[in-house]
Enzyme design. Structure first.
Site, short mmCIF file in Angstrom:
data_model
loop_
_atom_site.label_atom_id
_atom_site.label_comp_id
_atom_site.label_asym_id
_atom_site.label_seq_id
_atom_site.Cartn_x
_atom_site.Cartn_y
_atom_site.Cartn_z
N HIS A 1 0.85 -1.18 0.00
CA HIS A 1 0.00 0.00 0.00
C HIS A 1 0.88 1.23 0.00
O HIS A 1 1.93 1.24 0.64
CB HIS A 1 -0.91 0.02 1.23
CG HIS A 1 -2.06 0.95 1.08
ND1 HIS A 1 -1.95 2.29 1.34
CD2 HIS A 1 -3.32 0.73 0.63
CE1 HIS A 1 -3.11 2.86 1.08
NE2 HIS A 1 -3.96 1.94 0.65
N ASP B 1 -8.00 -5.23 -0.29
CA ASP B 1 -8.49 -6.06 -1.39
C ASP B 1 -8.12 -7.54 -1.23
O ASP B 1 -8.57 -8.37 -2.02
CB ASP B 1 -7.92 -5.55 -2.73
CG ASP B 1 -8.48 -4.19 -3.09
OD1 ASP B 1 -9.70 -4.01 -2.91
OD2 ASP B 1 -7.72 -3.31 -3.53
N1 CMC Z 1 4.22 -7.57 -4.87
C1 CMC Z 1 5.55 -7.53 -5.03
N2 CMC Z 1 6.34 -6.44 -4.83
C2 CMC Z 1 5.70 -5.32 -4.46
C3 CMC Z 1 4.31 -5.26 -4.29
C4 CMC Z 1 3.55 -6.44 -4.51
N3 CMC Z 1 2.23 -6.44 -4.35
N4 CMC Z 1 3.96 -4.01 -3.94
C5 CMC Z 1 5.08 -3.29 -3.90
N5 CMC Z 1 6.16 -4.09 -4.21
C6 CMC Z 1 7.57 -3.70 -4.21
C7 CMC Z 1 7.92 -2.88 -5.43
O1 CMC Z 1 8.35 -3.70 -6.49
C8 CMC Z 1 9.02 -2.00 -4.89
O2 CMC Z 1 10.19 -2.78 -4.80
P1 CMC Z 1 11.65 -2.09 -5.00
O3 CMC Z 1 11.78 -1.11 -3.89
O4 CMC Z 1 12.59 -3.23 -4.93
O5 CMC Z 1 11.61 -1.46 -6.35
C9 CMC Z 1 8.57 -1.70 -3.45
O6 CMC Z 1 7.75 -2.84 -3.09
C10 CMC Z 1 7.75 -0.43 -3.31
O7 CMC Z 1 6.67 -0.51 -4.21
P2 CMC Z 1 6.08 0.73 -5.01
O8 CMC Z 1 5.41 0.23 -6.24
O9 CMC Z 1 7.11 1.79 -5.15
O10 CMC Z 1 5.01 1.26 -3.98
P3 CMC Z 1 3.80 2.19 -4.30
O11 CMC Z 1 3.47 2.90 -3.06
O12 CMC Z 1 4.09 3.03 -5.51
O13 CMC Z 1 2.62 1.18 -4.72
C11 CMC Z 1 0.80 -0.32 -4.62
C12 CMC Z 1 1.62 0.76 -3.88
C13 CMC Z 1 -0.45 -0.62 -3.83
C14 CMC Z 1 0.40 0.19 -6.00
C15 CMC Z 1 1.68 -1.60 -4.75
O14 CMC Z 1 2.01 -2.08 -3.46
C16 CMC Z 1 1.00 -2.69 -5.58
O15 CMC Z 1 1.11 -2.69 -6.80
N6 CMC Z 1 0.26 -3.67 -4.92
C17 CMC Z 1 -0.46 -4.66 -5.65
C18 CMC Z 1 -1.79 -4.11 -6.15
C19 CMC Z 1 -2.79 -3.91 -5.02
O16 CMC Z 1 -3.00 -4.78 -4.19
N7 CMC Z 1 -3.45 -2.74 -5.03
C20 CMC Z 1 -4.47 -2.39 -4.06
C21 CMC Z 1 -4.04 -1.29 -3.16
S1 CMC Z 1 -5.10 -1.05 -1.73
C22 CMC Z 1 -6.64 -0.59 -2.30
C23 CMC Z 1 -6.70 0.54 -3.25
O17 CMC Z 1 -5.86 1.44 -3.29
O18 CMC Z 1 -7.63 0.57 -4.02
#
Ligand code: CMC
Length: 428
Positions: free
Chosen positions: A307, A364
Site C-alpha cells: 500500500h 483487497d
Molecule cells: N508484490 C511484489 N512487490 C511489491 C508489491 C507487490 N504487491 N507491492 C510493492 N512491491 C515492491 C515494489 O516492487 C518495490 O520494490 P523495490 O523497492 O525493490 O523497487 C517496493 O515494493 C515499493 O513498491 P512501489 O510500487 O514503489 O510502492 P507504491 O506505493 O508506488 O505502490 C501499490 C503501492 C499498492 C500500488 C503496490 O504495493 C502494488 O502494486 N500492490 C499490488 C496491487 C494492489 O493490491 N493494489 C491495491 C491497493 S489497496 C486498495 C486501493 O488502493 O484501491
C-alpha cells in the site's frame, strides 16, 4: 515546533510557512514557491510527498495502521454503524440523529430510479463488457438526464444532488450486474433498508420471491463502510481534480470510477481472486507465485499486497480477514481459496523481501472471498468497491467545492528537444 522551513537555491534563502494538521502532521506550504523564486517548482511523480489539499474528512496513519472517518475509528464504525449513517457522517461531518437519518434515507429513496432511456444505453453494451466500464459510462450518462449543474452555493441544491446520486447509483450498480447475468432489469423496494434494497435489486429472480439473508446484508454493510473513504487515493484525487474544473458531480464520479478500475487500485480485488484461483488450479502451491512477485524481471505482483500509505498493516484488511472467516462459516461455504490466501499471507509476512518493503495485505486481499461467498460475480467486485467509495467521493468533491479550491493543474519539468528549425517533408 518549527513554523517555517528554509530553502536555499543558488545561495539565495527562501522561507516557507509550515502547516500543522490536527494530528500533528507537518507540511511545507509552497504556494509561493514558484512566484517567490522566479520559476522554481518541485517534482514528485506519483505525489508520494505531495499534499494536494487540506481535508477534514479522513485521517490515516500508515505507520500505526490507524484509519478514522471524521475522527471516528474505522473499527467502531464497522461494528456499530450502518453504511448510510457512515455516508452521512463522511459527507456532512457529523453522525446523523435518528430524524436526520430517516429523512436522508427517504430523500434518497425518492430518487431511486433512473430514466427509462438509460435502459437503451445499457442495451447498447455487449454482455461481455466489463461492469466497471459500463458503470462509469452510465454514471456519466446521468448527466444527460440531469443537465443543469449543481449550485454549490445553495445548501439545499447540494443536499438534493447528493440524495439524487445516492438514490440512482445503486440502481446502476444492480443493472450493471443484471446485464452481466442476463437478468431482467428491476427496481428496488422502498420498504427495505438501503443495503438490503441493493442486494434485492442485484439478486431478485423474476420468477421467485426474494428472501433476505441477514448474514449477507450485514457483511455487505460492513464491506461498504470499510471502503467508504480513504483520503487522497488515486480515484478520489481524480474526482477532486475533475471537479476542480467545475465539471459536474456525475462527470467527476464517472472519472473516479475509471480511476478505481485499475488493478493497482480498486481493480486489485478482482485481480486477487484471479490470482488465488490460478494458484488453486496450479495445485495450490504458492512458491512459484512468491518467486514471481520477487523477480524484478517479472511484472507480476502479489495482488492485494502493499500500500502506498500503510507501511504497517491495513486496518481494513484485519477486519475483513475476520469477517471472511465469519461469513463463510455462517453461510456454510467452504472455499479452498480462503486457505490459499491465508497460507500466502503467512508466507509473505515471513519473507525478507516483503518484510524489508513493509508489504502487508491490503483491503483487497480478503474482500473478494466474501463477495464470492455472497454470489457476486468476480467482474463485479470492483463495482462493489465503487458502491462503497461513493460517499467518500461525494464528501471529497463537496469539500473541494465548498473550500473553493482552484483548478488542479500541476506543472512539469520539460525534458524534450530544445527549439529546432522545421524541416520540410523532403528534407527529413
Ligand atoms: N508484490 C511484489 N512487490 C511489491 C508489491 C507487490 N504487491 N507491492 C510493492 N512491491 C515492491 C515494489 O516492487 C518495490 O520494490 P523495490 O523497492 O525493490 O523497487 C517496493 O515494493 C515499493 O513498491 P512501489 O510500487 O514503489 O510502492 P507504491 O506505493 O508506488 O505502490 C501499490 C503501492 C499498492 C500500488 C503496490 O504495493 C502494488 O502494486 N500492490 C499490488 C496491487 C494492489 O493490491 N493494489 C491495491 C491497493 S489497496 C486498495 C486501493 O488502493 O484501491
Amino acid at each position: 515546533m518549527s513554523n517555517t522551513a528554509t530553502l536555499e537555491i543558488n545561495g539565495e534563502k527562501y522561507e516557507f510557512p509550515v502547516i500543522h494538521g490536527t494530528e500533528n502532521e507537518l507540511a511545507i506550504d509552497i504556494k509561493r514557491l514558484r512566484g517567490g523564486t522566479g520559476g522554481v517548482i518541485t517534482i514528485d511523480p506519483g505525489y508520494k510527498n505531495t499534499g494536494s489539499c487540506e481535508s477534514a474528512i479522513t485521517f490515516l496513519d500508515g505507520e500505526k495502521g490507524i484509519l478514522r472517518y471524521r475522527g471516528y475509528a474505522i473499527e467502531d464504525l464497522a461494528e456499530k454503524a450502518g453504511f448510510l449513517e457512515v455516508a452521512y457522517l463522511l459527507i456532512f461531518g457529523e453522525l446523523p440523529h435518528a430524524e436526520q437519518l430517516d429523512k436522508f434515507h427517504s430523500d434518497i429513496k425518492s430518487h431511486a430510479y433512473v430514466d427509462e432511456e438509460v435502459k437503451k444505453i445499457l442495451d447498447g453494451f455487449p454482455k461481455a463488457a466489463h461492469p466497471m466500464g459500463v458503470l462509469s459510462s452510465l454514471t456519466s450518462a446521468l448527466t444527460a438526464f440531469n443537465p443543469s449543474s449543481v449550485n454549490v452555493d445553495s445548501e439545499e441544491a447540494m443536499y438534493n444532488a447528493i440524495a439524487k446520486i445516492l438514490g440512482k447509483f445503486p440502481v446502476l450498480v444492480a443493472w450493471t450486474m443484471r446485464k452481466k447475468t442476463g437478468m431482467p432489469l428491476d427496481y428496488g423496494d422502498d420498504n427495505l433498508g438501503y443495503v438490503e434494497n441493493i442486494l434485492k435489486m442485484m439478486f431478485k429472480r423474476p420468477n421467485q420471491e426474494y428472501t433476505q439473508n441477514d448474514i449477507i446484508v450485514n457483511a455487505l454493510d460492513k464491506l461498504l463502510i470499510l471502503h467508504a473513504d480513504h483520503e487522497q487515493n488515486c480515484s478520489t484525487s481524480t474526482v477532486r481534480i475533475v471537479g476542480s474544473s467545475h465539471a459536474g458531480l456525475f462527470a467527476s464520479l464517472s472519472a473516479g470510477i475509471s480511476a478505481l478500475w485499475g488493478p493497482l487500485h480498486g481493480g486489485a480485488n478482482q485481480a486477487v481472486l484471479e490470482m488465488l484461483e490460478a494458484i488453486r488450479e496450479d495445485g495450490g502451491g504458492t512458491k512459484k507465485y512468491m518467486a514471481k512477485a520477487k523477480d524484478k524481471g517479472d511484472p507480476f505482483r502479489l495482488m492485494g499486497f502493499g500500500h502506498r500509505v500503510y507501511k504497517n498493516f491495513d486496518p481494513r484488511a484485519k477486519i475483513i480477514k475476520v469477517a471472511a472467516d465469519e461469513v463463510l462459516g455462517e453461510l456454510g461455504v467452504e472455499d479452498p481459496i480462503l486457505d490459499i490466501a491465508k497460507g500466502l499471507e503467512q508466507e509473505a509476512l515471513a519473507d525478507q523481501y516483503f518484510v524489508d518493503r513493509k508489504l502487508y495485505p491490503n483491503v483487497d486481499f480478503y474482500s473478494g472471498i466474501i463477495y464470492r461467498a455472497m454470489g457476486i460475480p468476480v467482474e463485479m467486485f470492483t463495482v462493489m468497491f465503487a458502491l462503497g467509495r461513493l460517499p467518500g467521493w461525494i464528501a471529497q468533491w463537496r469539500e473541494m467545492r465548498l473550500r473553493k479550491e482552484p483548478i488542479g493543474r500541476p506543472r512539469q519539468v520539460y525534458i524534450g528537444e530544445n527549439h529546432r528549425a522545421f524541416k520540410n517533408l523532403n528534407e527529413r
